[in-house]
Design a protein around this motif. Structure first.
Motif, short mmCIF file in Angstrom:
data_model
loop_
_atom_site.label_atom_id
_atom_site.label_comp_id
_atom_site.label_asym_id
_atom_site.label_seq_id
_atom_site.Cartn_x
_atom_site.Cartn_y
_atom_site.Cartn_z
N CYS A 7 0.82 -1.21 0.00
CA CYS A 7 0.00 0.00 0.00
C CYS A 7 0.85 1.26 0.00
O CYS A 7 2.02 1.24 0.33
CB CYS A 7 -0.93 -0.01 1.21
N HIS A 8 0.20 2.33 -0.39
CA HIS A 8 0.78 3.65 -0.18
C HIS A 8 0.32 4.09 1.18
O HIS A 8 -0.81 3.83 1.60
CB HIS A 8 0.32 4.64 -1.26
N ILE A 46 -6.14 -2.59 10.00
CA ILE A 46 -5.90 -2.89 8.58
C ILE A 46 -6.21 -4.33 8.18
O ILE A 46 -6.20 -4.64 7.00
CB ILE A 46 -4.45 -2.54 8.18
N SER A 47 -6.50 -5.19 9.13
CA SER A 47 -6.65 -6.62 8.83
C SER A 47 -7.84 -6.93 7.92
O SER A 47 -7.86 -7.94 7.24
CB SER A 47 -6.77 -7.43 10.12
N HIS A 48 -8.81 -6.04 7.87
CA HIS A 48 -10.02 -6.27 7.05
C HIS A 48 -9.93 -5.62 5.67
O HIS A 48 -10.85 -5.74 4.87
CB HIS A 48 -11.24 -5.70 7.78
N LEU A 49 -8.83 -4.95 5.38
CA LEU A 49 -8.74 -4.19 4.12
C LEU A 49 -8.52 -5.10 2.92
O LEU A 49 -7.86 -6.14 3.01
CB LEU A 49 -7.62 -3.15 4.21
N ASN A 50 -9.06 -4.68 1.79
CA ASN A 50 -8.92 -5.40 0.53
C ASN A 50 -8.30 -4.48 -0.52
O ASN A 50 -8.23 -3.27 -0.33
CB ASN A 50 -10.31 -5.85 0.03
N GLU A 51 -7.88 -5.08 -1.62
CA GLU A 51 -7.30 -4.32 -2.72
C GLU A 51 -8.25 -3.20 -3.14
O GLU A 51 -9.45 -3.42 -3.29
CB GLU A 51 -7.05 -5.26 -3.90
N GLY A 52 -7.71 -1.99 -3.28
CA GLY A 52 -8.51 -0.84 -3.68
C GLY A 52 -9.07 -0.04 -2.52
O GLY A 52 -9.56 1.07 -2.71
N ASP A 53 -9.02 -0.59 -1.29
CA ASP A 53 -9.55 0.12 -0.12
C ASP A 53 -8.64 1.27 0.29
O ASP A 53 -7.41 1.19 0.16
CB ASP A 53 -9.68 -0.82 1.08
N SER A 54 -9.25 2.32 0.80
CA SER A 54 -8.52 3.41 1.46
C SER A 54 -9.02 3.47 2.89
O SER A 54 -10.20 3.25 3.15
CB SER A 54 -8.79 4.75 0.76
N HIS A 55 -8.11 3.75 3.81
CA HIS A 55 -8.48 3.77 5.22
C HIS A 55 -7.62 4.80 5.94
O HIS A 55 -6.42 4.89 5.70
CB HIS A 55 -8.28 2.38 5.82
N ARG A 56 -8.26 5.55 6.83
CA ARG A 56 -7.58 6.56 7.64
C ARG A 56 -7.90 6.28 9.09
O ARG A 56 -9.06 6.06 9.45
CB ARG A 56 -8.07 7.96 7.23
N PHE A 57 -6.88 6.29 9.95
CA PHE A 57 -7.10 6.03 11.37
C PHE A 57 -6.01 6.68 12.21
O PHE A 57 -4.93 7.01 11.71
CB PHE A 57 -7.17 4.52 11.66
N PHE A 130 -2.70 7.67 10.23
CA PHE A 130 -2.23 6.87 9.09
C PHE A 130 -3.28 6.91 8.00
O PHE A 130 -4.47 6.76 8.26
CB PHE A 130 -2.00 5.41 9.53
N GLU A 131 -2.82 7.13 6.77
CA GLU A 131 -3.69 7.07 5.59
C GLU A 131 -3.13 5.99 4.68
O GLU A 131 -1.98 6.08 4.25
CB GLU A 131 -3.68 8.41 4.86
N LEU A 132 -3.94 4.97 4.43
CA LEU A 132 -3.48 3.85 3.61
C LEU A 132 -4.35 3.71 2.37
O LEU A 132 -5.57 3.91 2.44
CB LEU A 132 -3.58 2.53 4.38
N GLU A 133 -3.72 3.37 1.27
CA GLU A 133 -4.42 2.98 0.05
C GLU A 133 -3.85 1.63 -0.36
O GLU A 133 -2.66 1.51 -0.68
CB GLU A 133 -4.17 4.00 -1.07
N VAL A 134 -4.68 0.59 -0.27
CA VAL A 134 -4.23 -0.77 -0.54
C VAL A 134 -4.14 -1.00 -2.06
O VAL A 134 -5.13 -0.88 -2.77
CB VAL A 134 -5.15 -1.81 0.11
N LEU A 135 -2.94 -1.34 -2.51
CA LEU A 135 -2.71 -1.61 -3.92
C LEU A 135 -2.84 -3.09 -4.25
O LEU A 135 -3.26 -3.47 -5.33
CB LEU A 135 -1.32 -1.12 -4.33
N GLN A 136 -2.46 -3.92 -3.26
CA GLN A 136 -2.42 -5.36 -3.51
C GLN A 136 -2.47 -6.11 -2.18
O GLN A 136 -1.93 -5.65 -1.19
CB GLN A 136 -1.12 -5.69 -4.24
N VAL A 137 -3.15 -7.26 -2.18
CA VAL A 137 -3.15 -8.16 -1.02
C VAL A 137 -2.45 -9.43 -1.45
O VAL A 137 -2.81 -10.04 -2.45
CB VAL A 137 -4.59 -8.47 -0.54
#
Length: 138
Positions: A7-8, A46-57, A130-137
């Motif tokens: 992720c970024h 972050i354990s529930h995140l999938n490819e394409g998800d964005s998450h801020r915490f 933290f701001e995450l953008e998941v690119l790949q799982v």
């Protein structure tokens, strides 16, 4: 079982300024889930995140890079550093760690021949966003 998220990631300080960003380097980071390399609180976010998800915490210091450990602040004699090394407050110096690893330290103070070096992670003691953008799982 371990899972990896590629992720970024942006890490923001409490004032909103960016402390670190993988977008600046253009190189995403790989976060390993299930191998105890991340704090339980970070992993829970972050354990529930999938490819394409964005998450801020947000995380408290103890759940991010830890609190500042006073035992990781050392007062060293100037003679322990190479004579030609420019020592200035804020400079990061490297020390030999176990197994040939390198441990970075930040010079916090210079008083005469005494050099105060902080081996805490630079983001220790900070509440972070933290701001995450998941690119790949993986």
């Amino acid at each position: 079982m371990t899972t990896a998220l590629v992720c970024h990631m942006n890490i923001l300080l409490a004032d909103g300024s960016t402390a670190e960003s993988t977008r600046v380097s253009g190189k995403p980071t790989k976060l390993m889930l299930g191998d105890a390399s991340l704090s339980p609180a970070f992993e829970a976010h972050i354990s529930h995140l999938n490819e394409g998800d964005s998450h801020r915490f947000n995380l408290a210091a103890k759940d991010a890079f830890g609190e500042v450990n006073p035992d990781a602040i050392h007062h060293l004699d100037r003679s322990r550093f190479p004579a030609d090394m420019a020592l200035e407050v804020g400079v990061i110096v490297s020390f030999a760690g176990p197994g040939g690893s390198e441990i970075p330290g930040i010079i916090r103070e210079i008083a005469g021949d005494s050099v105060t070096v902080d081996l805490n992670h630079p983001l220790a003691g900070h509440e972070l966003t933290f701001e995450l953008e998941v690119l790949q799982v993986l």
